[in-house]
Design a protein around this motif. Structure first.
Motif, mmCIF file in Angstrom:
data_model
loop_
_atom_site.group_PDB
_atom_site.id
_atom_site.type_symbol
_atom_site.label_atom_id
_atom_site.label_comp_id
_atom_site.label_asym_id
_atom_site.label_seq_id
_atom_site.Cartn_x
_atom_site.Cartn_y
_atom_site.Cartn_z
ATOM 1 N N ALA A 168 0.851 -1.208 -0.106
ATOM 2 C CA ALA A 168 0.007 0.483 -0.546
ATOM 3 C C ALA A 168 0.626 1.360 -0.018
ATOM 4 O O ALA A 168 0.038 1.893 -0.874
ATOM 5 C CB ALA A 168 -1.331 0.459 1.077
ATOM 6 N N ASP A 169 1.891 1.373 0.218
ATOM 7 C CA ASP A 169 2.940 2.921 0.385
ATOM 8 C C ASP A 169 3.906 2.146 -0.876
ATOM 9 O O ASP A 169 4.659 3.088 -0.968
ATOM 10 C CB ASP A 169 3.465 2.359 2.371
ATOM 11 N N GLY A 170 3.379 1.675 -2.000
ATOM 12 C CA GLY A 170 4.488 1.029 -2.349
ATOM 13 C C GLY A 170 5.470 0.559 -2.930
ATOM 14 O O GLY A 170 6.797 0.923 -3.081
ATOM 15 N N ALA A 171 5.518 0.082 -2.032
ATOM 16 C CA ALA A 171 7.301 -0.833 -1.462
ATOM 17 C C ALA A 171 7.104 -2.184 -1.863
ATOM 18 O O ALA A 171 6.430 -2.990 -2.005
ATOM 19 C CB ALA A 171 7.292 -1.069 0.200
ATOM 20 N N TRP A 172 7.969 -3.161 -2.819
ATOM 21 C CA TRP A 172 8.217 -4.338 -3.593
ATOM 22 C C TRP A 172 8.517 -4.942 -2.958
ATOM 23 O O TRP A 172 9.552 -5.079 -1.940
ATOM 24 C CB TRP A 172 9.114 -4.070 -4.570
ATOM 25 N N GLU A 173 7.896 -5.950 -2.451
ATOM 26 C CA GLU A 173 7.395 -7.148 -0.781
ATOM 27 C C GLU A 173 7.494 -8.278 -1.345
ATOM 28 O O GLU A 173 6.340 -8.379 -2.473
ATOM 29 C CB GLU A 173 6.822 -6.001 -0.132
ATOM 30 N N PRO A 174 8.285 -9.130 -0.606
ATOM 31 C CA PRO A 174 7.587 -10.214 -0.770
ATOM 32 C C PRO A 174 6.326 -10.611 -0.869
ATOM 33 O O PRO A 174 5.250 -10.479 0.563
ATOM 34 C CB PRO A 174 8.480 -10.899 -0.404
ATOM 35 N N PHE A 175 5.209 -11.668 -1.333
ATOM 36 C CA PHE A 175 3.981 -12.493 -0.776
ATOM 37 C C PHE A 175 3.534 -13.417 -1.200
ATOM 38 O O PHE A 175 4.287 -13.855 -2.020
ATOM 39 C CB PHE A 175 2.878 -11.528 -0.987
ATOM 40 N N ASP A 176 2.680 -13.959 -0.850
ATOM 41 C CA ASP A 176 2.282 -15.714 -1.118
ATOM 42 C C ASP A 176 0.616 -15.286 -1.588
ATOM 43 O O ASP A 176 -0.299 -13.961 -0.723
ATOM 44 C CB ASP A 176 2.036 -16.575 -0.457
ATOM 45 N N MET A 177 0.222 -16.205 -2.923
ATOM 46 C CA MET A 177 -0.973 -15.322 -2.906
ATOM 47 C C MET A 177 -1.829 -16.830 -3.471
ATOM 48 O O MET A 177 -1.656 -17.936 -4.376
ATOM 49 C CB MET A 177 -1.514 -14.322 -4.288
ATOM 50 N N ALA A 178 -2.971 -17.246 -2.939
ATOM 51 C CA ALA A 178 -4.139 -18.440 -4.045
ATOM 52 C C ALA A 178 -4.574 -18.072 -4.955
ATOM 53 O O ALA A 178 -4.592 -17.258 -5.251
ATOM 54 C CB ALA A 178 -5.512 -18.427 -2.757
ATOM 55 N N VAL A 179 -4.553 -19.606 -5.648
ATOM 56 C CA VAL A 179 -4.262 -19.124 -7.640
ATOM 57 C C VAL A 179 -4.749 -20.180 -7.518
ATOM 58 O O VAL A 179 -5.015 -21.443 -7.214
ATOM 59 C CB VAL A 179 -2.906 -18.917 -8.376
ATOM 60 N N THR A 180 -6.424 -20.256 -8.858
ATOM 61 C CA THR A 180 -7.256 -20.763 -8.908
ATOM 62 C C THR A 180 -7.005 -20.781 -10.677
ATOM 63 O O THR A 180 -6.686 -19.298 -11.179
ATOM 64 C CB THR A 180 -9.047 -21.283 -8.004
ATOM 65 N N THR A 181 -7.779 -21.712 -11.380
ATOM 66 C CA THR A 181 -7.813 -21.274 -12.934
ATOM 67 C C THR A 181 -8.257 -20.260 -13.247
ATOM 68 O O THR A 181 -8.275 -19.743 -14.513
ATOM 69 C CB THR A 181 -8.161 -22.241 -13.444
ATOM 70 N N GLU A 182 -9.346 -19.671 -12.220
ATOM 71 C CA GLU A 182 -10.468 -18.389 -12.375
ATOM 72 C C GLU A 182 -9.128 -17.409 -12.459
ATOM 73 O O GLU A 182 -10.191 -15.617 -12.559
ATOM 74 C CB GLU A 182 -11.856 -18.154 -11.492
ATOM 75 N N SER A 183 -8.058 -17.390 -12.029
ATOM 76 C CA SER A 183 -7.510 -16.135 -11.492
ATOM 77 C C SER A 183 -6.777 -15.429 -12.773
ATOM 78 O O SER A 183 -5.741 -14.515 -12.512
ATOM 79 C CB SER A 183 -6.176 -16.757 -10.644
ATOM 80 N N PHE A 184 -6.680 -16.365 -13.418
ATOM 81 C CA PHE A 184 -6.068 -16.165 -15.193
ATOM 82 C C PHE A 184 -6.745 -15.101 -15.401
ATOM 83 O O PHE A 184 -8.036 -15.600 -16.088
ATOM 84 C CB PHE A 184 -5.278 -17.075 -15.603
ATOM 85 N N VAL A 185 -6.246 -14.517 -16.959
ATOM 86 C CA VAL A 185 -6.976 -14.097 -18.208
ATOM 87 C C VAL A 185 -7.450 -15.157 -18.940
ATOM 88 O O VAL A 185 -6.967 -16.046 -19.026
ATOM 89 C CB VAL A 185 -6.132 -13.265 -18.746
#
Length: 212
Positions: A168-185
């Protein structure tokens, strides 16, 4: 600022030049550059599109992609890699897979009729060293090739992918995200699976490499 692109007929014969948004609104055929970044440990890079993107906001997509500007060659489109991801690239490092055709009608009224020149790039720069464009890319995640196969063949419903994002403050930081096939274009063709197969062949030194 208006962006002009070349437009074509369905046989890739050049017809002229048109402003980009107008070309999309009227369904004109045009060209784009796609690049899939591949790591030595068997992963493919995905970008998370900005929530303000005109098409498919906040979804996962090709590592780097963009329209070819009027008069621009396909290889000149490699600038998209540096513009979006912030990593330098020499065109000699690219592996050309061929052209694919994509047709889609977006909910924002745009009619996408696109010839996509698809490439692979082997790159082992850690994501902490990328300088992504926050106006287009809000995050980058690695998709392990074998996990991608399982996701797209339905063996698993969800994956947790690791990467970097803008906080939120513009820092480039590590993260994890849950992904399904609906997460893709969304795409009619099995583009993601084919890209994974070609990435695996590139790392194994197996040819030929191709896409359609």
């Amino acid at each position: 600022m208006a962006e002009n692109i070349d437009i074509y007929d369905a046989n890739l014969a050049h017809l002229g030049v048109m402003e980009r948004v107008q070309a999309h609104l009227t369904g004109q055929w045009h060209r784009a550059f796609h690049c899939w970044v591949v790591s030595a440990d068997g992963k493919v890079l995905l970008q998370k599109r900005s929530p303000s993107s005109a098409g498919y906001p906040s979804l996962l997509d090709v590592s780097a992609a963009g329209h070819l500007e009027a008069g621009e060659s396909v290889l000149a489109g490699a600038r998209e890699i540096t513009e979006e991801l912030g990593i330098p690239v020499a065109v000699e490092e690219l592996h050309f897979l061929g052209e694919r055709v994509e047709v889609a009608d977006l909910t924002n009224g745009h009619l996408n009729r696109e010839f996509q020149s698809v490439h692979l790039l082997r790159c082992d720069v850690p994501l902490s060293g990328y300088q992504a464009d926050p106006g287009e890319v809000v995050g980058l995640v690695w998709l392990p090739i074998t996990d991608g196969y399982q996701l797209f063949d339905g063996s698993v419903r969800e994956l947790t992918l690791s990467g970097y994002r803008f906080s939120a403050d513009g820092a480039w930081e590590p993260f994890d995200m849950a992904v399904t096939t609906e997460s893709f274009v969304p795409r009619i063709q099995r583009y993601y699976v084919t890209a994974l197969i070609m990435a695996e062949r590139l790392l194994a030194g197996i040819g030929p490499l191709a896409i359609s």
